[in-house]
Write an enzyme that holds these catalytic residues in place. Structure first.
Site, short mmCIF file in Angstrom:
data_model
loop_
_atom_site.label_atom_id
_atom_site.label_comp_id
_atom_site.label_asym_id
_atom_site.label_seq_id
_atom_site.Cartn_x
_atom_site.Cartn_y
_atom_site.Cartn_z
N THR A 35 11.50 -38.83 -3.31
CA THR A 35 11.76 -37.85 -2.25
C THR A 35 10.84 -38.00 -1.04
OG1 THR A 35 10.52 -36.29 -3.58
CG2 THR A 35 12.91 -36.09 -3.63
N ASN A 36 9.78 -38.81 -1.15
CA ASN A 36 8.97 -39.05 0.05
C ASN A 36 9.78 -39.84 1.07
OD1 ASN A 36 6.93 -37.85 -1.36
ND2 ASN A 36 5.87 -39.75 -1.85
N ASP A 37 10.28 -41.01 0.63
CA ASP A 37 11.08 -41.82 1.55
C ASP A 37 12.40 -41.13 1.87
OD1 ASP A 37 9.95 -44.22 2.56
OD2 ASP A 37 9.82 -44.97 0.51
N ARG B 215 -3.44 3.14 8.51
CA ARG B 215 -3.73 1.96 7.69
C ARG B 215 -2.58 0.97 7.72
NH1 ARG B 215 -4.82 4.42 1.84
NH2 ARG B 215 -6.13 2.56 1.66
N ARG C 49 7.54 -49.41 -11.14
CA ARG C 49 8.29 -49.80 -9.94
C ARG C 49 7.87 -51.19 -9.48
NH1 ARG C 49 7.43 -46.42 -4.54
NH2 ARG C 49 5.42 -47.50 -4.61
N HIS D 146 -16.41 -8.28 1.12
CA HIS D 146 -15.35 -9.11 1.70
C HIS D 146 -15.43 -10.53 1.16
CE1 HIS D 146 -13.65 -11.81 4.81
NE2 HIS D 146 -12.69 -10.90 4.80
N ARG E 65 -3.40 -1.69 -6.39
CA ARG E 65 -2.55 -2.87 -6.26
C ARG E 65 -2.90 -3.83 -7.38
NH1 ARG E 65 -5.77 -4.47 -0.91
NH2 ARG E 65 -7.70 -5.11 -1.86
N CYS F 22 10.16 -38.52 -8.37
CA CYS F 22 8.79 -39.03 -8.43
C CYS F 22 8.06 -38.91 -7.09
CB CYS F 22 8.77 -40.47 -8.92
SG CYS F 22 9.62 -41.60 -7.82
N LYS G 287 0.83 -1.20 0.00
CA LYS G 287 0.00 0.00 0.00
C LYS G 287 0.87 1.25 0.00
CE LYS G 287 -3.78 -0.57 2.45
NZ LYS G 287 -4.39 -0.83 3.78
N ARG H 22 2.92 -47.53 -9.54
CA ARG H 22 3.07 -48.37 -8.36
C ARG H 22 2.32 -49.67 -8.61
NH1 ARG H 22 1.30 -43.41 -6.95
NH2 ARG H 22 2.62 -42.09 -5.63
N SER I 210 15.66 -42.36 -10.18
CA SER I 210 14.49 -41.54 -9.89
C SER I 210 14.48 -41.30 -8.39
CB SER I 210 13.22 -42.27 -10.33
OG SER I 210 12.11 -41.52 -9.93
N TYR J 9 13.55 -34.83 -15.65
CA TYR J 9 12.09 -34.69 -15.53
C TYR J 9 11.65 -34.69 -14.07
CZ TYR J 9 11.85 -39.70 -14.49
OH TYR J 9 12.01 -40.93 -13.90
N MET K 162 -5.75 -7.11 8.33
CA MET K 162 -5.24 -6.26 9.40
C MET K 162 -6.11 -5.01 9.47
SD MET K 162 -1.26 -6.94 9.06
CE MET K 162 -1.37 -6.53 7.36
N GLY L 233 -8.41 -7.19 4.26
CA GLY L 233 -9.18 -7.22 5.51
C GLY L 233 -8.51 -7.94 6.65
P1 ADP Z 1 -7.87 -2.43 3.77
O1 ADP Z 1 -6.45 -2.84 3.58
O2 ADP Z 1 -8.63 -3.32 4.68
O3 ADP Z 1 -8.54 -2.14 2.46
P2 ADP Z 1 -7.46 0.38 3.99
O4 ADP Z 1 -6.33 0.89 4.79
O5 ADP Z 1 -7.26 0.36 2.53
O6 ADP Z 1 -7.83 -1.05 4.55
O7 ADP Z 1 -8.69 1.28 4.37
C1 ADP Z 1 -10.00 0.89 4.56
C2 ADP Z 1 -10.93 1.83 3.82
O8 ADP Z 1 -10.76 3.17 4.26
C3 ADP Z 1 -10.67 1.85 2.33
O9 ADP Z 1 -11.89 1.89 1.65
C4 ADP Z 1 -9.92 3.12 2.13
O10 ADP Z 1 -10.10 3.65 0.84
C5 ADP Z 1 -10.49 4.02 3.20
N1 ADP Z 1 -9.50 5.03 3.60
C6 ADP Z 1 -8.27 4.79 4.09
N2 ADP Z 1 -7.60 5.92 4.32
C7 ADP Z 1 -8.43 6.94 3.96
C8 ADP Z 1 -8.30 8.36 3.94
N3 ADP Z 1 -7.17 8.94 4.33
N4 ADP Z 1 -9.34 9.07 3.51
C9 ADP Z 1 -10.48 8.45 3.11
N5 ADP Z 1 -10.67 7.14 3.10
C10 ADP Z 1 -9.65 6.36 3.51
MG MG Z 2 -7.68 -1.12 1.09
MG MG Z 3 9.61 -45.24 -1.50
#
Ligand code: ADP
Ligand code: MG
Ligand code: MG
Length: 909
Positions: free
Chosen positions: A801-803, A103, A652, A490, A376, A865, A32, A596, A798, A885, A114, A112
């Site tokens: 790699t399991n054994d 963020r 085998r 989500h 991204r 294998c 990000k 086998r 051959s 192979y 973190m 989602g």
């Molecule tokens: P996630 O990784 O879970 O998408 P984000 O950090 O991207 O979390 O943010 C969650 C939401 O908040 C996203 O929709 C993002 O666009 C919005 N957001 C984050 N920072 C800002 C900001 N400075 N102003 C307005 N919206 C924001």
């Molecule tokens: Mg985001």
């Molecule tokens: Mg064997």
């Protein structure tokens, strides 16, 4: 002891078309942060801010909160000042306040997983200033209640008490909505919003025993530390393990000036994709909400609107909304705000061209001005991954090599799963329609809670909406169905990332968690009832639907063909039947690396003869039983050789301990005694005799053929006769006879002698010959250590790699389940060595075996294998070791082919 390093930059600024970082710095700034910097540099409007590096997260985990805060305070204060001067406002100021978002952002996106806090910097006084400055009291209080809610959740741990409970803040809001008889957040009055803020803070005090923090700087540090902590939350750890990301990476923290989508009807927020993340179709698409802030779109609480008109029309058709209603209530952004739409469309093109890949973007409109908040490389299904790579190649924006490197080999797995049989679909009972959020076919039994997904062998997780806590259950379930949320909810985003079938936003579903029921059109379904989901159409179907095998066609076939142009290491398959051999060949296998033979002895009519052979005390008796087995084996080989006509097939010789073939249930033992005309006692005592303390290191492999040469004779005869029979029918068979579990050259010589003598005999009997090889598995460390001696005699190696893994580590594969998960949890091992080849240790045996073998026979054919033959990292290792192979199960053949091509491309550079 490690100490803190003073002289390095820990905070990187961005904004106002300049940035300290750029997109190449993902490891340090997180995905990000690196992309926010890059967007700033290429002139995309991003709110100014700064990134605290991932290294600080690692330092935090080592040295703790106080040390880290002290270490970065100066840099953070500077960076806040920088935002203040760009925005012309002040953090914590009562008249002209700057608010920020905090963020998370790891190197790779973890949707989602973190935490994020918006509108940070508000308190009872600042909110008044914000209202005055913006002239919009409603907006100010809406922002404040959102802030308390998010900060309470993320930093202060205000979570639901149990899974049936709802979020404590939601509960307060629901109660107020009920009292005021309204449905939407947007219908709250200003006074309602004020009441909510006070009630929220009361709830915090009650639950945590502390007042909600009022000092913006305390709030900021609290949020920064919470983001660091979220790196080690249960769900983040699960996500990392699922994807094999190491815990050392850490997360960066992005602090950024707020822009407001909740300022009224000229504001809003949305998410968009430059191409379709489900199918790969080259069509800009996405969703937005007017008068809303970031999380609202993904949370799935309000029905989002489509960005493009074509998307909106498609949506309306699926959602059964007529055109008049669509145009009035759910217009696209393209229709509603044409200017902003045009600008957004320009940015999405610019960003896709810049990154040369499909982008997943977030944006916010504040009072008619557009801001981009994230971009991204978008998560996508396996099908979309393949289509986008081929399309971008055809457009000329990436090269063939780049297209191949775009393929995540393991994701091809999704394209190899069964699909619904069109015949069965035509008579299916469709009970409701949702959005086709992630393609695929899923049939299973209903569960309503993510932590109950493993209740049934195949389950369908049915939720009003999903949340990041549900990740593990989503992964276990065969399919996901939600009543709320759009194509960017989500559930939809995560399901596409997992390549899991998902139908979202099926508004007709009424879900009751307490009663565990799903009601559609008056019909009630319960936990355990079977339903099917068609992720490509959004159809929800009652009961089970039959499936058929997928085909390698279209773009999938194109990318596989392209891989052959670059791959130099061949891919074979492990197959024990003509059916498997055919499937593998249709996926492009270039031969069989392991057949086998013992699997053939387990079928009903054969196991009897096999048992007679085992129970017999005389060579004569054994030979009689083996004579019965011979024609059956020969037929098996004929079938397999025919399916692989013209390609090499490694067979085998018998490998498992004989104990595995005898009956362990009393009834069956009695039956056997009767059939063999011996006493039950005799049967029992023979079985006891066969018992071993350590069967994997016992009487098995070539040790069987050495103690009972007649077994090797019979198998060699069956192989050679089968090949000759095919030759008579004009079909070329290329048998490669493989002796298992060799530790010394003498063992090999003994078996090789029998095989060659038997072949010679058959040739004389038939007055005809064929070519064949006699080689060995290298699966005992001693064989690898003495490979130069063995190669004097063996035609090929051959690596089993399991054994080899089992014996190099000294881990019994059948018992490792007791400690391996704990080893991985404690970081003693990074991955399961039975899944991913241990290059550091076991890999040395493979390297040494190959080098020693080729030191006496430079052209020695060498393959692998074990299960590792279909694991992309291990395939790359095999290529770099110079193997001819790899061999893997039929369904992993396309994965190994791509991995083989990628390894060759990476080496060429
Ligand atoms: P996630 O990784 O879970 O998408 P984000 O950090 O991207 O979390 O943010 C969650 C939401 O908040 C996203 O929709 C993002 O666009 C919005 N957001 C984050 N920072 C800002 C900001 N400075 N102003 C307005 N919206 C924001
Ligand atoms: Mg985001
Ligand atoms: Mg064997």
């Amino acid at each position: 002891m490690e100490t803190i390093q003073d002289v390095k930059t820990r905070v990187y600024k961005f904004g106002n078309k300049t940035a300290d970082g750029n997109s190449k710095m993902k490891n340090l700034l997180g995905g990000k942060g690196a992309n926010l910097a890059e967007m700033g540099l290429i002139g995309i409007p991003v709110p100014p801010g700064f990134t605290i590096t991932t290294e600080v997260c690692t330092e935090y985990n080592k040295f703790g909160q106080d040390a880290v805060v002290e270490m970065i305070t100066k840099e953070v204060e500077d960076a806040i000042e920088n935002i203040e001067s760009i925005m012309g406002s002040k953090f914590g100021d009562k008249e002209n306040p700057l608010l920020v978002s905090v963020r998370s952002g790891a190197r790779v996106s973890m949707p989602g997983m973190m935490d994020t806090v918006l509108n940070l910097g508000l308190n009872d006084e600042v909110v008044v200033g914000l209202a005055e400055k913006s002239g919009n009291e409603r907006f100010a209080w809406d922002s404040y209640r959102r802030f308390i809610q998010m900060y309470g959740d993320v930093v202060l741990g205000m979570k639901p008490e149990s899974k049936e409970d709802i979020d404590p803040f939601e509960e307060i809001m629901e109660a107020l909505k009920h009292k005021r008889q309204i449905e939407l957040d947007t219908q709250f009055t200003i006074q309602d919003l004020k009441d909510l803020c006070y009630d929220f803070k009361d709830a915090v005090k009650k639950r945590t025993g502390h007042d909600f923090p009022t000092n913006p700087w305390d709030q900021l540090w609290g949020a920064v530390i919470a983001v660091f902590n979220s790196w080690n939350s249960g769900r983040a750890i699960y996500y990392r393990n699922m994807n094999g990301y190491p815990s050392e990476w850490g997360t960066a923290v992005n602090v950024q000036a707020m822009v407001y989508g909740n300022m009224g009807d000229n504001s809003g927020t949305g998410v968009c994709f430059t191409r379709d993340a489900g199918t790969g179709e080259n069509l800009f698409n996405g969703e937005y909400l007017i008068n809303a802030q970031g999380e609202d779109v993904v949370a799935g609480t309000r029905t989002p609107q489509q960005i493009t008109k074509i998307g909106s029309l498609r949506w309306a058709e699926l959602a059964k909304v007529d055109e008049a209603e669509r145009a009035a209530l759910y217009p696209s952004l393209e229709e509603l705000m044409p200017e902003i739409y045009k600008e957004l469309n320009d940015y999405q093109q610019k960003l896709e061209n810049h990154y040369k890949d499909m982008q997943d973007m977030e944006f916010t409109m504040q009072d008619g001005k557009l801001w981009i908040l994230q971009t991204r490389n978008g998560k996508r299904t396996g099908a979309a991954m393949v289509k986008i790579a081929i399309d971008k190649l055809k457009e000329g924006s990436i090269t063939e090599k780049e297209a191949l490197l775009r393929i995540e080999p393991n994701k091809l797995d999704e394209l190899l799963h069964p699909i619904f049989d069109p015949k069965a679909l035509s008579t299916a009972n469709v009970i409701a329609q949702g959005l086709p959020a992630s393609p695929g076919a899923a049939t299973g039994q209903i569960v309503f809670f993510a932590d109950e997904a493993s209740k049934f062998k195949a389950s369908i997780l049915v939720r009003i909406e999903t949340s990041p806590e549900d990740l593990e259950g989503m992964n276990i379930a065969k399919g996901i169905l939600t009543a709320r949320g759009g194509m960017t909810s989500h559930a939809a985003v995560v399901a596409r990332g997992m390549g899991k079938c998902c139908v979202s936003g099926a508004g007709a579903l009424k879900i009751n968690y307490k009663n565990r029921t799903l009601t559609v059109d008056g019909h009630e379904y319960h936990e355990g009832d079977w339903i099917s989901l068609n992720g490509s159409t959004g159809n929800i179907i009652e009961g089970k639907v039959a499936t058929i095998e997928p085909e390698l066609s279209g773009e999938f076939a194109e990318i596989m063909e392209l891989s052959d142009k670059y791959a130099t290491m061949a891919v074979r398959t492990n197959a024990d039947s003509p059916k498997d051999a055919k499937i593998a060949r249709s996926f492009g296998a270039q031969g069989i690396g392991l057949t086998r033979t013992e699997h053939m002895f387990f079928e009903v009519d054969r196991i009897k003869a096999m048992r007679e052979m085992i129970l017999s005390d005389t060579v004569k008796g054994r030979k009689q039983a083996l004579d019965q087995l011979l024609p059956m084996q020969r037929d098996d080989f004929e079938g397999i050789f025919e399916a692989m006509a013209g390609l090499p097939v490694t067979v085998r010789l018998l490998d498992p301990p004989l104990h595995e073939f005898v009956p362990h249930a009393l009834a069956q033992q009695k039956e056997l005694a009767e059939e063999m005309h011996i006493s039950l006692e005799a049967v029992k005592s023979k079985i006891v005799e066969l018992e071993e303390f350590n069967p994997m290191l016992g009487h098995r492999g070539c040790r069987l053929g050495i103690t009972y040469p007649e077994i090797t004779e019979m198998q060699a005869r069956a192989i050679i006769e089968a090949a000759l029979n095919l030759k008579a029918r004009g079909i070329e068979a290329k048998p490669e006879i493989m002796v298992p579990l060799i530790g010394t050259i003498a063992e090999f010589e003994s078996q090789e002698g029998i095989i060659r003598a038997t072949a010679q005999k058959v040739f004389e009997e038939r007055n005809d010959t064929i070519e064949f090889l006699v080689g060995t598995m290298i699966e005992i460390p001693r064989a690898a250590l003495t490979a130069n001696l063995i190669a004097e005699k063996a035609d090929f190696f051959s690596f089993g790699t399991n054994d080899l893994t089992q014996m190099a580590f000294g881990y019994s594969r059948d018992d490792a389940g007791k400690f391996l998960p704990i080893y991985i949890e404690k970081g003693i091992l990074k991955v399961d060595p039975f899944e991913v080849l241990d290059q550091e240790g076991v890999g040395q045996l493979v390297q040494m075996g190959t080098e020693k073998g080729r030191s006496v026979k430079p052209n020695l054919k060498v393959g692998i294998c074990g299960e590792h033959g279909g694991e992309p990292n291990s395939v790359e290792f095999c290529f770099n070791t110079g193997l001819n192979y790899v061999s893997c199960s039929p369904y992993r053949v396309p994965i190994a082919r791509i991995a083989s091509a990628q390894a060759a491309i990476k080496k060429q550079g």
